[in-house]
Enzyme design. Structure first.
Site, PDB file in Angstrom:
ATOM      1  N   LEU A  86       0.869  -1.173   0.029  1.00 19.07           N
ATOM      2  CA  LEU A  86      -0.039  -0.070   0.001  1.00 19.07           C
ATOM      3  C   LEU A  86       0.900   1.267  -0.055  1.00 19.07           C
ATOM      4  CD1 LEU A  86      -2.533  -1.210   2.888  1.00 19.07           C
ATOM      5  CD2 LEU A  86      -2.607  -1.679   0.483  1.00 19.07           C
ATOM      6  N   ALA A  87       2.078   1.315  -0.087  1.00 17.94           N
ATOM      7  CA  ALA A  87       3.041   2.179   0.053  1.00 17.94           C
ATOM      8  C   ALA A  87       3.070   2.917  -1.248  1.00 17.94           C
ATOM      9  CB  ALA A  87       4.633   1.749   0.338  1.00 17.94           C
ATOM     10  N   ALA A  88       3.309   4.466  -1.015  1.00 15.22           N
ATOM     11  CA  ALA A  88       3.326   5.128  -2.476  1.00 15.22           C
ATOM     12  C   ALA A  88       3.387   6.600  -2.021  1.00 15.22           C
ATOM     13  CB  ALA A  88       1.866   4.863  -3.498  1.00 15.22           C
ATOM     14  N   GLN A  89       3.931   7.152  -3.181  1.00 16.86           N
ATOM     15  CA  GLN A  89       3.671   8.711  -3.074  1.00 16.86           C
ATOM     16  C   GLN A  89       2.209   8.795  -3.652  1.00 16.86           C
ATOM     17  OE1 GLN A  89       2.723  11.966  -3.575  1.00 16.86           O
ATOM     18  NE2 GLN A  89       3.225  11.791  -5.482  1.00 16.86           N
ATOM     19  N   THR A 131      -5.266   1.818  -8.739  1.00 17.04           N
ATOM     20  CA  THR A 131      -6.055   2.967  -8.498  1.00 17.04           C
ATOM     21  C   THR A 131      -6.863   3.277  -9.586  1.00 17.04           C
ATOM     22  OG1 THR A 131      -5.766   5.357  -8.400  1.00 17.04           O
ATOM     23  CG2 THR A 131      -3.981   4.249  -9.301  1.00 17.04           C
ATOM     24  N   GLU A 133      -7.236   5.881 -10.893  1.00 17.78           N
ATOM     25  CA  GLU A 133      -6.458   6.841 -11.749  1.00 17.78           C
ATOM     26  C   GLU A 133      -5.710   6.532 -13.042  1.00 17.78           C
ATOM     27  OE1 GLU A 133      -6.050  10.446 -11.273  1.00 17.78           O
ATOM     28  OE2 GLU A 133      -7.317  10.404  -9.548  1.00 17.78           O
ATOM     29  N   TYR A 155       1.775   9.974 -11.330  1.00 17.00           N
ATOM     30  CA  TYR A 155       1.220   9.187 -10.193  1.00 17.00           C
ATOM     31  C   TYR A 155       0.558   7.953 -10.855  1.00 17.00           C
ATOM     32  CZ  TYR A 155      -1.960   7.012  -6.698  1.00 17.00           C
ATOM     33  OH  TYR A 155      -2.566   6.157  -6.230  1.00 17.00           O
ATOM     34  N   LYS A 159       1.665   4.081 -11.214  1.00 19.38           N
ATOM     35  CA  LYS A 159       0.970   2.977 -10.884  1.00 19.38           C
ATOM     36  C   LYS A 159       0.617   1.953 -12.105  1.00 19.38           C
ATOM     37  CE  LYS A 159      -0.249   3.426  -6.504  1.00 19.38           C
ATOM     38  NZ  LYS A 159      -0.258   2.442  -5.439  1.00 19.38           N
TER      39      LYS A 159
END
Length: 337
Positions: A86-89, A131, A133, A155, A159
């Protein structure tokens, strides 16, 4: 023996709810945090106790998705049954100003995990947080697992790389890899720079007399907003299924930012238009106008469906921020003011 889960991004909104969820199911939970001068563990502080006293099996480890060597050491030490990345910028607007870092963490960081699992031949199940997005400039409404992607931000591009890498490693190396294409999901633990939380926190400050205006960007953008706690269960269900797959997780309804403003301000008997100003700095270079997900596959294969309505979500978030400002006590709800 207890199942062991490893969570990358445990200190974020989703990671903290997932840690709670897995601990309640009897897991031994391990979380990765970045080494810094101060620990950012506010969202999991209530869980991070002495396990010998409280019976809670939560352990934190220092690691970084930008350093593959640290991942090998962690995996060798824990040998997890399940891995949740679940880690991300995670902020879309910020990614335009920090594209290189976003690409490294959100894209290559996932490959570093997958490569470590492959090289070490660990029999683990892997979940990658994709996501909505990814759809960006949408080709069809609603969006499902077969809808073409058209990312509109650094982003989303990063992803998308991670999404396809997860699938590629599954198909190439017979790894149990799942992706969850999660549409927007919010909660009182959402970061304050995300529009939903920015609205509820600012409104609570307005009610408290500490703030006069909210500055926002595009109010016509429409999103499929759900409650983060509902979506955590879907992540877990994917890894309990007998075959790895990719799933859209969404409510199937969407609302504009104006709708969110109207619901929130109406709950405290205020007219949102008197308090909101448009600030060009919050407009994206490339906008995503509308997202709405079709979670039929998750409903049919996993038995998952959202439990919390849009209006209930707004109420949950606003009440939490009103309590923080001292407008509501723990025993009070919005009907009391």
């Amino acid at each position: 023996m207890l199942k062991k889960a490893l969570i990358f991004g445990i200190t974020g909104q989703d990671g903290s709810y997932l840690a709670e969820f897995l601990l309640e199911k009897g897991y031994e939970v391990h979380g990765i945090i970045r080494q810094a001068s101060s620990l950012n563990i506010e969202r999991i502080q209530h869980l991070y106790m002495d396990p010998s006293v409280h019976g809670i099996k939560l352990f934190l480890h220092f690691g970084d998705l930008s350093e593959g060597s640290s991942l090998y050491k962690i995996l060798e030490k824990i040998v997890p049954d399940e891995i949740y990345n679940l880690a991300a910028q995670s902020h879309v607007h910020i990614s335009f100003n920090n594209a290189e870092y976003t690409g490294d963490i959100n894209g290559m960081g996932v490959v570093r995990i997958l490569e470590a699992v492959k090289q070490m031949q660990i029999k683990t199940k892997f979940y990658q947080a994709s996501t909505s997005e990814l759809y960006g400039k949408v080709r069809e409404i609603p969006q499902n697992e077969l809808t073409p992607f058209h990312p509109r931000s650094p982003y989303a591009v990063a992803k998308l790389y991670a999404h396809w890498a997860t699938i590629n490693y599954r198909e190439s190396y017979n790894m149990f890899n799942c992706t969850g294409i999660l549409f927007n999901h919010e909660s009182p633990r959402r970061g304050e720079n995300f529009v939903t939380r920015k609205i509820t926190k600012s409104l609570a400050r307005i009610v408290a007399g500490k703030q006069r205006k909210i500055k926002l960007g595009n109010l016509d953008a429409k999103r499929d907003w759900g409650y983060a706690k509902d979506y955590i269960e879907a992540m877990w269900l994917m890894l309990q299924h007998n075959e790895p797959d990719d799933y859209v997780i969404a409510t199937g309804t969407n609302h504009s930012i104006k709708d969110f403003l109207f619901e929130a301000f109406s709950m405290v008997n205020r007219d949102w238009e008197k308090y909101v100003e448009i600030d060009p700095q919050y407009l994206r270079p490339a906008e995503v106008d509308i997202l709405i997900g079709d979670a039929s596959k998750a409903r049919q294969k996993l038995g998952w469906s959202p439990k919390t309505s849009f209006k209930e979500l707004v109420k949950i978030m606003l009440e939490a921020d009103l309590r923080t400002e001292g407008i509501l006590t723990d025993e009070m709800t919005l009907c009391c003011i």
